[in-house]
Design a protein around this motif. Structure first.
Motif, PDB file in Angstrom:
ATOM      1  N   GLY A   4     -33.899 -30.501 -14.501  1.00  0.00           N
ATOM      2  CA  GLY A   4     -33.538 -29.948 -12.988  1.00  0.00           C
ATOM      3  C   GLY A   4     -32.239 -30.572 -12.350  1.00  0.00           C
ATOM      4  O   GLY A   4     -31.402 -29.842 -11.969  1.00  0.00           O
ATOM      5  N   ARG A   5     -32.200 -31.829 -12.572  1.00  0.00           N
ATOM      6  CA  ARG A   5     -31.308 -32.500 -12.155  1.00  0.00           C
ATOM      7  C   ARG A   5     -30.012 -32.239 -13.114  1.00  0.00           C
ATOM      8  O   ARG A   5     -28.698 -32.228 -12.288  1.00  0.00           O
ATOM      9  N   ILE A   6     -30.054 -32.132 -14.029  1.00  0.00           N
ATOM     10  CA  ILE A   6     -29.057 -32.026 -15.175  1.00  0.00           C
ATOM     11  C   ILE A   6     -28.550 -30.322 -14.931  1.00  0.00           C
ATOM     12  O   ILE A   6     -27.242 -30.301 -14.768  1.00  0.00           O
ATOM     13  N   ALA A   7     -29.542 -29.691 -14.680  1.00  0.00           N
ATOM     14  CA  ALA A   7     -29.152 -28.001 -14.565  1.00  0.00           C
ATOM     15  C   ALA A   7     -28.142 -28.025 -13.210  1.00  0.00           C
ATOM     16  O   ALA A   7     -27.081 -27.455 -13.199  1.00  0.00           O
ATOM     17  N   LEU A  10     -24.576 -29.337 -13.796  1.00  0.00           N
ATOM     18  CA  LEU A  10     -23.686 -28.548 -14.615  1.00  0.00           C
ATOM     19  C   LEU A  10     -23.327 -27.375 -13.646  1.00  0.00           C
ATOM     20  O   LEU A  10     -22.259 -26.978 -13.675  1.00  0.00           O
ATOM     21  N   LEU A  11     -24.337 -26.844 -12.746  1.00  0.00           N
ATOM     22  CA  LEU A  11     -23.962 -25.796 -11.856  1.00  0.00           C
ATOM     23  C   LEU A  11     -22.760 -26.329 -10.738  1.00  0.00           C
ATOM     24  O   LEU A  11     -21.913 -25.707 -10.208  1.00  0.00           O
ATOM     25  N   LEU A  12     -23.032 -27.581 -10.281  1.00  0.00           N
ATOM     26  CA  LEU A  12     -22.219 -28.367  -9.549  1.00  0.00           C
ATOM     27  C   LEU A  12     -20.619 -28.300 -10.009  1.00  0.00           C
ATOM     28  O   LEU A  12     -19.619 -28.244  -9.467  1.00  0.00           O
ATOM     29  N   SER A  13     -20.658 -28.733 -11.209  1.00  0.00           N
ATOM     30  CA  SER A  13     -19.164 -28.727 -11.882  1.00  0.00           C
ATOM     31  C   SER A  13     -18.752 -27.510 -12.516  1.00  0.00           C
ATOM     32  O   SER A  13     -17.757 -27.514 -13.089  1.00  0.00           O
ATOM     33  N   ALA A  14     -19.626 -26.454 -12.404  1.00  0.00           N
ATOM     34  CA  ALA A  14     -18.976 -25.097 -13.020  1.00  0.00           C
ATOM     35  C   ALA A  14     -17.688 -24.637 -12.568  1.00  0.00           C
ATOM     36  O   ALA A  14     -16.822 -24.169 -13.189  1.00  0.00           O
ATOM     37  N   ASP A  15     -17.396 -24.908 -11.200  1.00  0.00           N
ATOM     38  CA  ASP A  15     -16.260 -24.372 -10.639  1.00  0.00           C
ATOM     39  C   ASP A  15     -15.120 -25.161 -10.970  1.00  0.00           C
ATOM     40  O   ASP A  15     -13.859 -24.560 -11.226  1.00  0.00           O
ATOM     41  N   GLU A  16     -15.036 -26.450 -11.220  1.00  0.00           N
ATOM     42  CA  GLU A  16     -14.050 -27.261 -11.966  1.00  0.00           C
ATOM     43  C   GLU A  16     -13.900 -26.462 -13.480  1.00  0.00           C
ATOM     44  O   GLU A  16     -12.585 -26.388 -13.677  1.00  0.00           O
ATOM     45  N   ALA A  17     -14.878 -26.185 -14.221  1.00  0.00           N
ATOM     46  CA  ALA A  17     -14.509 -25.816 -15.530  1.00  0.00           C
ATOM     47  C   ALA A  17     -13.870 -24.237 -15.526  1.00  0.00           C
ATOM     48  O   ALA A  17     -13.113 -24.124 -16.315  1.00  0.00           O
ATOM     49  N   LYS A  49     -14.715 -32.862  -3.737  1.00  0.00           N
ATOM     50  CA  LYS A  49     -15.678 -32.094  -3.408  1.00  0.00           C
ATOM     51  C   LYS A  49     -17.054 -32.334  -3.695  1.00  0.00           C
ATOM     52  O   LYS A  49     -18.123 -32.528  -2.990  1.00  0.00           O
ATOM     53  N   ASP A  50     -17.072 -32.392  -5.203  1.00  0.00           N
ATOM     54  CA  ASP A  50     -18.498 -32.579  -5.729  1.00  0.00           C
ATOM     55  C   ASP A  50     -19.211 -33.873  -5.632  1.00  0.00           C
ATOM     56  O   ASP A  50     -20.054 -34.328  -5.429  1.00  0.00           O
ATOM     57  N   ILE A  51     -18.169 -34.924  -5.267  1.00  0.00           N
ATOM     58  CA  ILE A  51     -18.548 -36.280  -5.198  1.00  0.00           C
ATOM     59  C   ILE A  51     -19.344 -36.534  -3.883  1.00  0.00           C
ATOM     60  O   ILE A  51     -20.303 -37.064  -3.742  1.00  0.00           O
ATOM     61  N   LEU A  52     -18.632 -35.688  -2.840  1.00  0.00           N
ATOM     62  CA  LEU A  52     -19.385 -35.775  -1.466  1.00  0.00           C
ATOM     63  C   LEU A  52     -20.439 -35.107  -1.608  1.00  0.00           C
ATOM     64  O   LEU A  52     -21.535 -35.334  -0.808  1.00  0.00           O
ATOM     65  N   ILE A  53     -20.705 -33.878  -2.113  1.00  0.00           N
ATOM     66  CA  ILE A  53     -22.026 -32.886  -2.019  1.00  0.00           C
ATOM     67  C   ILE A  53     -22.800 -33.315  -3.274  1.00  0.00           C
ATOM     68  O   ILE A  53     -24.214 -32.989  -3.127  1.00  0.00           O
ATOM     69  N   ALA A  54     -22.735 -34.299  -4.252  1.00  0.00           N
ATOM     70  CA  ALA A  54     -23.460 -34.331  -5.282  1.00  0.00           C
ATOM     71  C   ALA A  54     -24.912 -35.083  -4.933  1.00  0.00           C
ATOM     72  O   ALA A  54     -25.920 -34.578  -5.213  1.00  0.00           O
ATOM     73  N   PRO A  55     -24.787 -35.974  -4.123  1.00  0.00           N
ATOM     74  CA  PRO A  55     -26.096 -36.605  -3.713  1.00  0.00           C
ATOM     75  C   PRO A  55     -27.076 -35.667  -2.929  1.00  0.00           C
ATOM     76  O   PRO A  55     -28.221 -35.844  -3.108  1.00  0.00           O
ATOM     77  N   TYR A  56     -26.507 -35.090  -2.221  1.00  0.00           N
ATOM     78  CA  TYR A  56     -27.351 -33.985  -1.439  1.00  0.00           C
ATOM     79  C   TYR A  56     -28.073 -32.945  -2.325  1.00  0.00           C
ATOM     80  O   TYR A  56     -29.232 -32.549  -2.344  1.00  0.00           O
ATOM     81  N   VAL A  57     -27.280 -32.331  -3.345  1.00  0.00           N
ATOM     82  CA  VAL A  57     -27.629 -31.370  -4.034  1.00  0.00           C
ATOM     83  C   VAL A  57     -28.570 -32.070  -5.378  1.00  0.00           C
ATOM     84  O   VAL A  57     -29.708 -31.410  -5.575  1.00  0.00           O
ATOM     85  N   LEU A  58     -28.279 -33.176  -5.929  1.00  0.00           N
ATOM     86  CA  LEU A  58     -29.161 -33.773  -7.062  1.00  0.00           C
ATOM     87  C   LEU A  58     -30.506 -34.146  -6.475  1.00  0.00           C
ATOM     88  O   LEU A  58     -31.282 -34.368  -7.284  1.00  0.00           O
TER      89      LEU A  58
END
Length: 129
Positions: A4-7, A10-17, A49-58
């Protein structure tokens, strides 16, 4: 790392891709040249942006249970402060709430379980004896 954390990662980094693909492959194939400084700046902003929100999402911050309101009491035990015939006052922790017993009447001091709510009215069930 759980699946679940991996998914979520991946979703968090989809916008960069998606933005990278658009800026580096799609636009150049259409004849549009994007300056490298713009591409790097935009991708750097998205990573920041992902670095800021990653702890909350993960850690599953989006799945957090409510902390206020009748939703917090689902499944918890309450004590009748007056006879519930079938409606009356119950105490949960230090709070008093109006409740409606769904399966009969309850005497003062008896325990009930919160089965649901309708607005601010708790829907209660007597324990099966």
């Amino acid at each position: 790392m759980k699946l679940g954390r991996i998914a979520r990662l991946l979703l968090l980094s989809a916008d960069e891709a998606a933005v990278g693909l658009f800026l580096l492959l799609i636009l150049p194939s259409l004849g549009v040249r994007v300056p490298p400084a713009v591409t790097i700046s935009l991708l750097a902003f998205l990573v920041f942006k992902d670095i800021l929100i990653a702890p909350y999402v993960l850690r599953g911050g989006l799945e957090k249970r409510p902390e206020v309101g009748p939703e917090t009491f689902l499944g918890r035990e309450a004590v009748a402060m007056e006879d519930l015939t079938p409606e009356g006052t119950v105490r949960i922790g230090n709070e008093l709430w109006r409740g409606l017993c769904l399966n009969g009447n309850v005497r003062r001091g008896e325990k009930v379980r919160v089965a649901g709510f309708r607005g601010n009215l708790l829907l209660l069930e007597r324990p099966e004896s």
